[in-house]
Scaffold this active site. Structure first.
Site, PDB file in Angstrom:
ATOM      1  N   GLU A 109      11.575  -9.667  11.960  1.00  0.00           N
ATOM      2  CA  GLU A 109      11.274 -11.075  12.637  1.00  0.00           C
ATOM      3  C   GLU A 109      12.530 -11.762  12.790  1.00  0.00           C
ATOM      4  O   GLU A 109      13.448 -12.172  12.147  1.00  0.00           O
ATOM      5  CB  GLU A 109       9.976 -11.455  11.679  1.00  0.00           C
ATOM      6  CG  GLU A 109       8.173 -10.304  11.728  1.00  0.00           C
ATOM      7  CD  GLU A 109       8.099 -10.678  10.784  1.00  0.00           C
ATOM      8  OE1 GLU A 109       6.701 -10.958  11.653  1.00  0.00           O
ATOM      9  OE2 GLU A 109       7.952 -10.684  10.001  1.00  0.00           O
ATOM     10  N   GLU A 118       5.577  -5.565   8.408  1.00  0.00           N
ATOM     11  CA  GLU A 118       6.614  -6.483   7.301  1.00  0.00           C
ATOM     12  C   GLU A 118       5.516  -5.391   5.932  1.00  0.00           C
ATOM     13  O   GLU A 118       4.754  -6.446   6.065  1.00  0.00           O
ATOM     14  CB  GLU A 118       6.695  -7.658   7.732  1.00  0.00           C
ATOM     15  CG  GLU A 118       8.132  -7.888   6.777  1.00  0.00           C
ATOM     16  CD  GLU A 118       7.201  -8.582   5.429  1.00  0.00           C
ATOM     17  OE1 GLU A 118       7.862  -7.616   4.254  1.00  0.00           O
ATOM     18  OE2 GLU A 118       6.620  -9.428   5.153  1.00  0.00           O
ATOM     19  N   PRO A 138      -0.106   1.020   2.287  1.00  0.00           N
ATOM     20  CA  PRO A 138      -1.452   1.980   2.856  1.00  0.00           C
ATOM     21  C   PRO A 138      -1.807   1.287   3.991  1.00  0.00           C
ATOM     22  O   PRO A 138      -2.135   2.496   4.671  1.00  0.00           O
ATOM     23  CB  PRO A 138      -2.335   1.804   1.182  1.00  0.00           C
ATOM     24  CG  PRO A 138      -1.296   1.734   0.169  1.00  0.00           C
ATOM     25  CD  PRO A 138      -0.418   0.520   0.486  1.00  0.00           C
ATOM     26  N   THR A 139      -2.163   0.133   3.916  1.00  0.00           N
ATOM     27  CA  THR A 139      -2.680  -0.228   4.972  1.00  0.00           C
ATOM     28  C   THR A 139      -2.313   0.273   6.104  1.00  0.00           C
ATOM     29  O   THR A 139      -2.161   0.715   7.276  1.00  0.00           O
ATOM     30  CB  THR A 139      -2.575  -2.185   5.056  1.00  0.00           C
ATOM     31  OG1 THR A 139      -3.434  -2.360   3.855  1.00  0.00           O
ATOM     32  CG2 THR A 139      -3.643  -2.167   6.019  1.00  0.00           C
ATOM     33  N   ALA A 140      -0.597   0.120   6.620  1.00  0.00           N
ATOM     34  CA  ALA A 140       0.484  -0.443   7.482  1.00  0.00           C
ATOM     35  C   ALA A 140       0.080   1.428   7.912  1.00  0.00           C
ATOM     36  O   ALA A 140       0.795   2.317   8.380  1.00  0.00           O
ATOM     37  CB  ALA A 140       1.713  -0.140   6.612  1.00  0.00           C
ATOM     38  N   CYS A 158       6.247 -11.147  -1.061  1.00  0.00           N
ATOM     39  CA  CYS A 158       6.767  -9.613  -1.013  1.00  0.00           C
ATOM     40  C   CYS A 158       8.133  -9.783  -1.998  1.00  0.00           C
ATOM     41  O   CYS A 158       8.238  -9.116  -1.557  1.00  0.00           O
ATOM     42  CB  CYS A 158       6.484  -9.433   0.401  1.00  0.00           C
ATOM     43  SG  CYS A 158       7.672 -10.175   1.297  1.00  0.00           S
ATOM     44  N   ASN A 216      -1.488 -13.911   0.780  1.00  0.00           N
ATOM     45  CA  ASN A 216      -0.879 -14.709   0.279  1.00  0.00           C
ATOM     46  C   ASN A 216      -0.156 -16.052   0.320  1.00  0.00           C
ATOM     47  O   ASN A 216      -0.005 -17.102  -0.654  1.00  0.00           O
ATOM     48  CB  ASN A 216       0.805 -13.781  -0.575  1.00  0.00           C
ATOM     49  CG  ASN A 216       1.635 -13.422   0.191  1.00  0.00           C
ATOM     50  OD1 ASN A 216       1.395 -13.395   1.713  1.00  0.00           O
ATOM     51  ND2 ASN A 216       3.076 -13.520   0.004  1.00  0.00           N
ATOM     52  N   GLY A 227       2.140  -6.917   5.142  1.00  0.00           N
ATOM     53  CA  GLY A 227       0.998  -6.598   4.013  1.00  0.00           C
ATOM     54  C   GLY A 227       1.085  -5.666   2.931  1.00  0.00           C
ATOM     55  O   GLY A 227       2.525  -5.388   3.102  1.00  0.00           O
ATOM     56  N   SER A 228       0.095  -4.381   3.003  1.00  0.00           N
ATOM     57  CA  SER A 228       0.640  -3.111   1.979  1.00  0.00           C
ATOM     58  C   SER A 228       1.715  -2.302   3.029  1.00  0.00           C
ATOM     59  O   SER A 228       0.313  -2.327   4.160  1.00  0.00           O
ATOM     60  CB  SER A 228      -0.794  -2.823   0.453  1.00  0.00           C
ATOM     61  OG  SER A 228      -1.935  -2.120   1.661  1.00  0.00           O
TER      62      SER A 228
END
Length: 537
Positions: free
Chosen positions: A518, A303, A284-286, A337, A205, A281-282
């Site tokens: 961060e 994040e 599910p990926t995390a 986000c 994004n 990112g998302s």
């Protein structure tokens, strides 16, 4: 017959060199729906090469002083700034965002990221305390994040876990330095960092904006990095690589490997010599990253997404609130986000706010990204466009009302852009808090507007989602602003404004919006390991 279009071919950047890949994947121009670029489809082989390059570069880079590393970061910033227009054009075409957004937000922020961390790395302090009654001094030091080589048990990296290598003679380890205390006549051995390699995975994004937000603090702290940008938006990362040698970045300090999450991302996260992963990112990926990292006890910064509320009390200044909330809902096509996706308005002003908000939303022009009058460009992909549209269909099926946007108003585009991934900013009302549109991250130009009665009620409803990234509060009552902000389960709360950032302060969310923070100190802490040293005198 029209001449065939020559596609842009990207290459991985490993060890200071551009390396072609055996296979490539298509990358699309979101404004036309046409393939315009080929991105390396990297996997284990390319990640292994990047690890080797990063490992070899680490001793020299980590031994430089913070001042020397800061000078390199500043030169990178200067070169990015000199290429601002070229980078902005590329970012807009690759991501679908307006050229205005890329020109005024994305690329300037990428420049600032390097300058900011070049400065902040010079101002960190460590702790020191004394225990006079025991004759001891305690102090802390910070070093790049790495794999520790023990004085008595050299470690052998395996695919499954780190285990002691019994076939090695500890006396041959170059990094084991004897420490001799003449008075005590005792000898110990230090432990040293073998390789401080940071694995960085950035989203599509805000491509260069968020990639540099990770690279800059990681290398400022003395680490070397392997970065994997999104395969959907890889071009500006590739362009950044062209500037690194001129900026004085040694080969292997910054390695960029392109590809998909299941191939390149998985190989990076699972590699036992990459002790740290920073991911944006998302959720599910995390979850997958957490699972793959667990056997190696990797240090993680995650994040993730948000379902961010705007709370508008009856004493809000609507002249400021309405245009700002339109922007917070639809900026960058709603693909941030931090965008507002739930708007709670106190009942006494609900009708007035809604009228003004819908009118203002309809003035937001959706157009070709290069159009200077466009407020929104194209969404990132056809699949994402269909996903966002599916939420609107589900809201309609639940009995909600679509006041403007998708399915209500007509979208006018040039003929060449008819197959692009465009949609109008959409406002939904008469929707329940339990609806998927009020609970799940849509990540598009869709926002829901509902009413509330009391302060206690709206706090409870605002907190009734699994996310906790950001919130905005609109009120002229200072006491209420502080009270509500404290009770909201959000990592960031803006009052009477949106997206005003102070990079020295922590950025990150609560609950399912991520792990870690961060910012100047937080990023430095994450990209370093702290050690407490005690000296008896």
């Amino acid at each position: 017959m029209a001449a065939p279009v020559e596609l842009l071919m990207l290459e991985n950047f490993i060890g200071g060199k551009f390396i072609p890949c055996n296979s490539y994947i298509d990358s699309y121009d979101p404004s036309t729906g046409e393939v315009y670029c080929k991105v390396p489809n990297s996997g284990k082989e390319e990640i292994e090469a990047a690890v080797q390059a990063a490992r070899e570069a680490f001793p020299g880079w980590s031994s430089r002083s913070p001042q020397e590393r800061a000078q390199v970061l500043s030169r990178v910033a200067d070169l990015l700034e000199q290429s601002l227009e070229e980078l902005a054009q590329a970012e807009s075409k690759d991501q679908g965002k307006t050229l205005t957004m890329a020109r005024t937000v994305d690329i300037p922020r990428a420049v600032h990221n390097f300058r900011f961390f070049a400065s902040s790395v010079l101002h960190h302090t460590t702790e020191c305390t004394q225990m006079d009654h025991l004759g001891c001094l305690h102090y802390t030091v910070r070093t790049p994040v790495g794999i520790v080589i023990s004085g008595n048990l050299p470690w052998k990296i395996t695919e499954k876990r780190m285990m002691p290598r019994i076939d090695s003679d500890p006396r041959t380890s170059k990094r084991l330095l004897p420490i001799t205390n003449k008075k005590k006549k005792k000898t110990g051995k230090t432990s040293a960092l073998d390789s401080g390699i940071a694995g960085l995975i950035s989203p599509w994004n805000l491509p260069l904006y968020l990639l540099t937000w990770k690279i800059a603090p990681a290398i400022a702290a003395g680490n070397t990095v392997i970065a994997k940008p999104s395969e959907l938006t890889s071009v500006t990362a590739w362009m950044l690589c062209k500037l690194l040698d001129k900026a004085g970045v040694p080969p292997g300090v910054i390695n960029i490997v392109f590809g998909t999450g299941p191939r390149a991302g998985e190989a990076l996260v699972s590699h036992p010599e990459v002790p740290l992963i920073s991911f944006t990112g998302s959720q599910p990926t995390a979850e997958r990253i957490t699972h793959v990292s667990a056997p190696h006890c990797k240090k993680l910064s995650l994040e993730l997404g948000g379902k961010n509320p705007a709370i508008i009390f009856e004493d809000a200044n609507l002249e400021e609130c309405v245009p700002t909330t339109v922007r917070s809902s639809f900026a960058n096509q709603g693909e941030i986000c931090l965008c507002t996706s739930r708007i709670f308005v106190q009942k006494s002003i609900y009708s007035e706010f809604l009228k003004r908000f819908v009118e203002a939303t309809r003035t937001w022009k959706v157009g070709v990204p290069s159009d200077p009058s466009a407020c929104m460009g194209a969404l990132i992909s056809k699949a994402h466009l269909e996903k966002v549209r599916s939420y609107i269909k589900r809201a309609h099926a639940e009995g909600a009302h679509i006041l403007c946007g998708e399915g209500v108003d007509k979208l006018s585009l040039p003929l060449r852009n008819q197959e692009g991934y465009f949609m109008l900013p959409t406002v939904i009302t008469d929707i329940k808090d339990e609806s998927c549109c009020m609970q799940e991250e849509i990540f598009g130009p869709v926002t829901c507007v509902v009413s509330f009665d009391t302060e206690e009620e709206v706090i409870r409803r605002a907190n009734s989602v699994k996310y906790g990234l950001a919130a905005t509060v609109w009120s002229s009552n200072v006491g209420r602003v502080h009270r509500v902000a404290k009770k909201l389960q959000s990592g960031l709360v803006w009052t009477n404004c949106w997206l005003i950032r102070e990079l020295n302060l922590p950025f990150g969310g609560m609950k399912s919006s991520g792990i870690g923070r961060e910012g100047a100190k937080d990023s430095h802490d994450f990209f370093t390991e702290i050690k407490t040293i005690t000296v008896k005198h």
